[in-house]
Design a protein around this motif. Structure first.
Motif, PDB file in Angstrom:
ATOM      1  N   GLU A  26     -56.494 -16.112   6.688  1.00 22.81           N
ATOM      2  CA  GLU A  26     -55.113 -15.790   7.239  1.00 22.81           C
ATOM      3  C   GLU A  26     -54.194 -16.915   7.553  1.00 22.81           C
ATOM      4  OE1 GLU A  26     -54.672 -12.542  10.918  1.00 22.81           O
ATOM      5  OE2 GLU A  26     -55.405 -14.598  11.392  1.00 22.81           O
ATOM      6  N   PHE A  27     -53.531 -16.917   6.972  1.00 24.43           N
ATOM      7  CA  PHE A  27     -52.779 -17.848   7.357  1.00 24.43           C
ATOM      8  C   PHE A  27     -50.717 -17.715   8.202  1.00 24.43           C
ATOM      9  CE2 PHE A  27     -49.325 -21.852   5.902  1.00 24.43           C
ATOM     10  CZ  PHE A  27     -49.825 -22.363   6.634  1.00 24.43           C
ATOM     11  N   CYS A  28     -51.037 -18.003   9.447  1.00 19.93           N
ATOM     12  CA  CYS A  28     -49.827 -17.777  10.484  1.00 19.93           C
ATOM     13  C   CYS A  28     -49.846 -18.521  11.286  1.00 19.93           C
ATOM     14  CB  CYS A  28     -50.610 -16.565  11.496  1.00 19.93           C
ATOM     15  SG  CYS A  28     -52.465 -17.114  12.483  1.00 19.93           S
ATOM     16  N   ALA A  29     -48.227 -18.696  12.194  1.00 21.93           N
ATOM     17  CA  ALA A  29     -48.010 -19.228  12.754  1.00 21.93           C
ATOM     18  C   ALA A  29     -48.115 -19.396  14.572  1.00 21.93           C
ATOM     19  CB  ALA A  29     -46.427 -20.072  12.599  1.00 21.93           C
ATOM     20  N   ASP A  30     -47.884 -20.386  15.182  1.00 21.89           N
ATOM     21  CA  ASP A  30     -47.635 -20.138  17.152  1.00 21.89           C
ATOM     22  C   ASP A  30     -49.060 -19.480  17.300  1.00 21.89           C
ATOM     23  OD1 ASP A  30     -44.764 -19.999  16.968  1.00 21.89           O
ATOM     24  OD2 ASP A  30     -44.704 -18.293  15.632  1.00 21.89           O
ATOM     25  N   MET A  31     -49.860 -19.875  17.091  1.00 16.59           N
ATOM     26  CA  MET A  31     -51.204 -19.771  18.123  1.00 16.59           C
ATOM     27  C   MET A  31     -50.793 -19.420  19.327  1.00 16.59           C
ATOM     28  SD  MET A  31     -54.439 -21.786  18.484  1.00 16.59           S
ATOM     29  CE  MET A  31     -55.902 -21.608  19.773  1.00 16.59           C
ATOM     30  N   SER A  32     -50.512 -19.034  20.230  1.00 17.46           N
ATOM     31  CA  SER A  32     -50.102 -19.336  21.284  1.00 17.46           C
ATOM     32  C   SER A  32     -49.936 -18.248  22.113  1.00 17.46           C
ATOM     33  CB  SER A  32     -48.820 -20.399  22.348  1.00 17.46           C
ATOM     34  OG  SER A  32     -48.097 -20.000  21.500  1.00 17.46           O
ATOM     35  N   LEU A  33     -48.939 -17.249  21.170  1.00 15.33           N
ATOM     36  CA  LEU A  33     -48.585 -16.099  20.908  1.00 15.33           C
ATOM     37  C   LEU A  33     -49.744 -14.805  20.136  1.00 15.33           C
ATOM     38  CD1 LEU A  33     -44.757 -16.715  19.896  1.00 15.33           C
ATOM     39  CD2 LEU A  33     -46.324 -16.594  22.020  1.00 15.33           C
ATOM     40  N   GLY A  34     -50.386 -15.585  19.492  1.00 11.83           N
ATOM     41  CA  GLY A  34     -51.843 -14.685  19.124  1.00 11.83           C
ATOM     42  C   GLY A  34     -51.002 -14.457  17.248  1.00 11.83           C
ATOM     43  N   GLY A  35     -50.312 -15.529  17.194  1.00  9.86           N
ATOM     44  CA  GLY A  35     -50.484 -15.577  14.721  1.00  9.86           C
ATOM     45  C   GLY A  35     -49.013 -14.680  15.321  1.00  9.86           C
ATOM     46  N   ARG A  59     -45.345 -10.845  11.221  1.00 13.84           N
ATOM     47  CA  ARG A  59     -45.641 -10.534  12.520  1.00 13.84           C
ATOM     48  C   ARG A  59     -44.161 -11.247  13.191  1.00 13.84           C
ATOM     49  NH1 ARG A  59     -48.962 -11.404  17.876  1.00 13.84           N
ATOM     50  NH2 ARG A  59     -48.305 -10.528  19.401  1.00 13.84           N
ATOM     51  N   PRO A  60     -42.329 -10.764  13.047  1.00 10.74           N
ATOM     52  CA  PRO A  60     -41.811 -11.597  13.642  1.00 10.74           C
ATOM     53  C   PRO A  60     -41.687 -12.399  14.728  1.00 10.74           C
ATOM     54  CG  PRO A  60     -41.499  -9.092  13.374  1.00 10.74           C
ATOM     55  CD  PRO A  60     -42.866  -9.441  13.524  1.00 10.74           C
ATOM     56  N   ARG A  61     -42.423 -11.744  16.330  1.00  7.06           N
ATOM     57  CA  ARG A  61     -42.853 -12.337  17.040  1.00  7.06           C
ATOM     58  C   ARG A  61     -43.713 -12.427  17.943  1.00  7.06           C
ATOM     59  NH1 ARG A  61     -42.256  -8.243  19.877  1.00  7.06           N
ATOM     60  NH2 ARG A  61     -41.057  -6.292  19.453  1.00  7.06           N
ATOM     61  N   GLY A  62     -43.988 -12.643  18.852  1.00  6.03           N
ATOM     62  CA  GLY A  62     -45.159 -12.025  19.911  1.00  6.03           C
ATOM     63  C   GLY A  62     -44.753 -11.163  20.629  1.00  6.03           C
TER      64      GLY A  62
END
Length: 223
Positions: A26-35, A59-62
Motif C-alpha cells: 500500500e503506497f502512500c505519503a505523509d506517515m505523520s498524517l496517517g497516509g 486521500r487528498p489530506r490528513g
C-alpha cells in the motif's frame, strides 16, 4: 494461507516489502498524517520496480474523512491518473458529517476504479455504527476493509475484528491493521480468522519498513 500487505511511505520501503516476502504494497505519503496520496512520479517508479501488487492511497489530506466538493474532485482525478499508471488497486474512504459511509461518493470512486479492487481504509474506525457501515461498504463494491476493529489498535479491537469477519461471511475481506506487528499477528490471526493483514513493519522509529520485521510478519502466518 494468510497474506501480508505492507504500508510503504517511500520507495525504499516498497523494495524492502517485495524483497522480504510481502504479498502487496500500500503506497502512500505523509506517515505523520496517517497516509495521503503519494507522489505520481514515485508511484510510476514503484510500479516499474514491483512485481507484487501495488495499491495506492487516494486521500487528498490528513484529518477527517469528510471531503469538500473540490477535494472529492481531486480524488476522482487521482484515481484516473494512477489507474493509467497500471496500479493494481486503490485505498480510500469517504464519510458523511454524521459518521456514516457516504454511499454515493464511495460508489462513484469504486466505479471509476473500474475492475481494480478497492480497499476502504481506516476511516471505518470512525463510523458511528460498524454493523451498518460494513453492509454499506459491501454495497458500494469494496473488496476489502482495513480496520483496527474500531479501536486505537488491533489488540484493543480484536473482538470487534472477529465479529466483523463473521458478519462479512466472505463477502468482503476484513484486513486487520493498526499496531499490527510480528509479535501479535499470530494471535490476531488465530482469534479473528482474518486472512489478510496490514502493517507498516516499522519498528525502529523511522518511516521505512524494517526488513527483519517484514520477514517475521510473513513467517508468522506462513509456517
Amino acid at each position: 494461507m494468510p497474506k501480508i500487505e505492507i504500508a510503504c511511505f517511500n520507495l525504499e520501503a516498497t523494495g524492502i516489502a517485495q524483497q522480504h516476502g510481502a504479498d502487496r504494497v500500500e503506497f502512500c505519503a505523509d506517515m505523520s498524517l496517517g497516509g495521503t496520496t503519494p507522489n505520481l512520479r514515485e508511484t510510476e517508479i514503484a510500479r516499474r520496480a514491483l512485481h507484487i501488487n501495488l495499491h495506492v492511497m487516494i486521500r487528498p489530506r490528513g484529518g477527517n474523512f469528510v471531503y469538500t466538493a473540490h477535494e472529492f474532485a481531486q480524488m476522482r482525478k487521482a484515481i484516473t491518473l494512477y489507474n493509467n499508471l497500471g496500479v493494481d488497486g486503490f485505498v480510500f474512504g469517504v464519510l458523511d458529517a454524521m459518521g456514516n459511509i457516504d454511499k454515493q461518493r464511495n460508489s462513484a470512486l469504486v466505479e471509476l476504479a473500474g475492475e481494480k479492487p478497492c480497499t476502504f481504509h481506516r476511516a471505518f474506525d470512525e463510523v458511528t455504527d460498524s454493523v451498518q457501515a460494513l453492509e454499506d461498504i459491501i454495497a458500494c463494491g469494496f473488496n476489502t476493509v482495513l480496520t483496527s476493529g474500531c479501536a486505537s489498535n488491533v489488540d484493543l479491537g480484536q473482538e470487534e475484528l472477529k465479529r466483523l469477519v463473521q458478519q462479512a461471511r466472505g463477502r468482503i475481506v476484513v484486513m486487520p491493521g493498526g499496531g499490527l506487528r510480528s509479535t501479535n499477528i499470530g494471535r490476531v490471526w488465530q482469534e479473528t480468522g482474518a486472512e489478510y493483514f496490514h502493517s507498516s513493519a516499522i519498528t525502529d522509529g523511522s518511516e521505512t519498513a524494517v526488513a527483519t520485521e517484514v520477514q517475521a510478519l510473513v513467517k508468522a502466518v506462513k509456517l
